[in-house]
Design a protein around this motif. Sequence first.
Motif, PDB file in Angstrom:
ATOM      1  N   UNK B 235       0.861  -1.189   0.000  1.00 30.95           N
ATOM      2  CA  UNK B 235       0.000   0.000   0.000  1.00 30.95           C
ATOM      3  C   UNK B 235       0.894   1.233   0.000  1.00 30.95           C
ATOM      4  N   UNK B 236       0.817   2.038  -1.036  1.00 28.29           N
ATOM      5  CA  UNK B 236       1.642   3.243  -1.133  1.00 28.29           C
ATOM      6  C   UNK B 236       0.783   4.453  -0.808  1.00 28.29           C
ATOM      7  N   UNK B 242      -6.213  13.612  -0.971  1.00 27.37           N
ATOM      8  CA  UNK B 242      -7.290  14.442  -0.444  1.00 27.37           C
ATOM      9  C   UNK B 242      -8.350  13.580   0.214  1.00 27.37           C
ATOM     10  N   UNK B 243      -9.068  14.218   1.109  1.00 20.64           N
ATOM     11  CA  UNK B 243     -10.084  13.499   1.863  1.00 20.64           C
ATOM     12  C   UNK B 243     -11.131  12.929   0.907  1.00 20.64           C
ATOM     13  N   UNK B 245     -10.467  10.510  -1.053  1.00 17.40           N
ATOM     14  CA  UNK B 245      -9.744   9.759  -2.090  1.00 17.40           C
ATOM     15  C   UNK B 245      -8.783   8.754  -1.481  1.00 17.40           C
ATOM     16  N   UNK B 247      -6.960   5.500  -0.102  1.00 17.55           N
ATOM     17  CA  UNK B 247      -6.924   4.109  -0.531  1.00 17.55           C
ATOM     18  C   UNK B 247      -7.756   3.275   0.440  1.00 17.55           C
ATOM     19  N   UNK B 248      -8.473   2.319  -0.087  1.00 15.68           N
ATOM     20  CA  UNK B 248      -9.241   1.428   0.767  1.00 15.68           C
ATOM     21  C   UNK B 248      -8.631   0.034   0.662  1.00 15.68           C
ATOM     22  N   UNK B 249      -8.472  -0.621   1.795  1.00 10.86           N
ATOM     23  CA  UNK B 249      -7.803  -1.912   1.765  1.00 10.86           C
ATOM     24  C   UNK B 249      -8.519  -2.888   2.692  1.00 10.86           C
ATOM     25  N   UNK B 295      11.214   5.923  -0.231  1.00  7.90           N
ATOM     26  CA  UNK B 295      10.004   5.578   0.527  1.00  7.90           C
ATOM     27  C   UNK B 295      10.355   5.256   1.983  1.00  7.90           C
TER      28      UNK B 295
END
Lengths: 190, 331
Positions: B235-236, B242-243, B245, B247-249, B295
């Motif tokens: 997961x990067x 922005x709120x 948007x 990532x969902x995991x 990273x």
Amino acid sequence: MSQDSLSDSTLVRGYVDGDAEAHTAVDGWIHSAASSFRRRLARSWEDLLQDLHLEVFRLLRDRKFEGGSSLKTYVWRVVQHTCLDYCRAQARNREDEMGDPDALDRLGSRSAHQGARAADRDLLLRVLEEVGDDCRRLWRMVTEGWSYREMSEELGATAGALRVRVLRCRKKALEVRDRLLRNKGPGSDA
Amino acid sequence: MNEIDNSTPMDHTAVIERLPWLVNGTLDTEEGQRVREHLEACESCRTELRATRDGFDVFDAHLPTEVLLSHAWGEDTGWPRETVERHLASCPRCAEELEMVEEGRERLNAPSPFDPPRDLPFPPPRASTGNAWRYAAWAATVLLVIGLGGWWNTWHSTREEGDRLAQQRIALEAEVERLKLDNEMTQDQVAELEKSAAQLRQDLQDAQVDLQVAETRPRNIESEPAVPMLSAAVLTLSASTTRGNEESVQIPENAWLPVSLVPPSGWGPEDGPFLVRLLGSESPPLKTSRDDQGYLNVILPQEVIPVGEVTLEVEARSGETQTYRFVRSLD
């Protein structure tokens, strides 16, 4: 025909015919050209690459490459276009998932002006320029999915005052849009 | 806290003011239900709903893909340049897309290891730059000597002899030009090969990083045999997300989640080591450093990650912090 275009036409033939060296070259370009989108599309990266290979293959097979630029530049452009469209489609999907659009459609479908979204995007951008930074900022938060309570906390305004400001901005934007559409007139290019 | 009295029907004004958040799906369940009920019975408010959705179209307008691409490539977009630039200055999404296109375009000019060999023949590597210039220098010296001889002969000898030397001079000039041309091709080729080598070195570094990441997985699994690593990609996360948007995991039971954080541009390796905290959790901070690609990598066990919005706070050695968000959805 230049040496480069000779080489390009050989590559195109080889790629369509399944030549391994041609595939190594063109697939390598596809990968390089798309790599700047990798972070943004991390979850869809492998799917995107597949789509890109298919799209480039389809274009070359259908002889869409006319030699106006080098094949490498052409592939780059196709890849960037496809990646951008992919990013935008993902953003639209997220937005469409936000507010149960089917239920909203039952209550009130979008107006006839919705067609302006694609056809007159320059007009919409002109509207945005006229409404001012404050309205753009408020509505960007709305389109990004902030609740009014989160917005009022973030902006230090009461929820009621915030809702009124957002409403005024919407009214102002649609007034500007309607004025510009009137000035443009049917069939006008102005 | 709900500001409206749930026992009385919502009036037109209250409904119309809430429509933007009905459309973006963030009204409370009860509040949303009351707005919907009002809309079912009120034609004028349904008209306002249509106008609100038009508002979304206006305020969510972006540069068309082709315009953005042409702008990035320095071509005529067909749009006034100032319109494009003003929009880019005020639209983070288009600005981010432009950055990705420009970054990708820079790679176009770098020779790729995948480039096919050129069809143009060029001298073999042994015809090195130094030798070619040496030939050219010798030819130039001979040319000068013969030129002087020609001058001397035209002064002291017959006209026929002078013509013969002039012809020799023309032939030697042609030879000099040929040698120079060969030399330029060799220099071009050397430069191209050097660029290819640089690209290959970069690819090798990338591959080494991938290898390091891959090597950490078996080690973690070995140390915790009962804890499988999440099979999904790392997961990067970017701080600029922005709120809405995020990532969902999904994280399976007993899995670990590898996370790569993109540090702010002002943070360098010297700002590390970095402490990564999971806000709202009692778990101790994780220490990490920038990897070769810049990273910050951490691996989170699923049991410390709450369902819903998750916030990670990264603290640099200076005490400066940066937060990152993602969403853990239900398994």
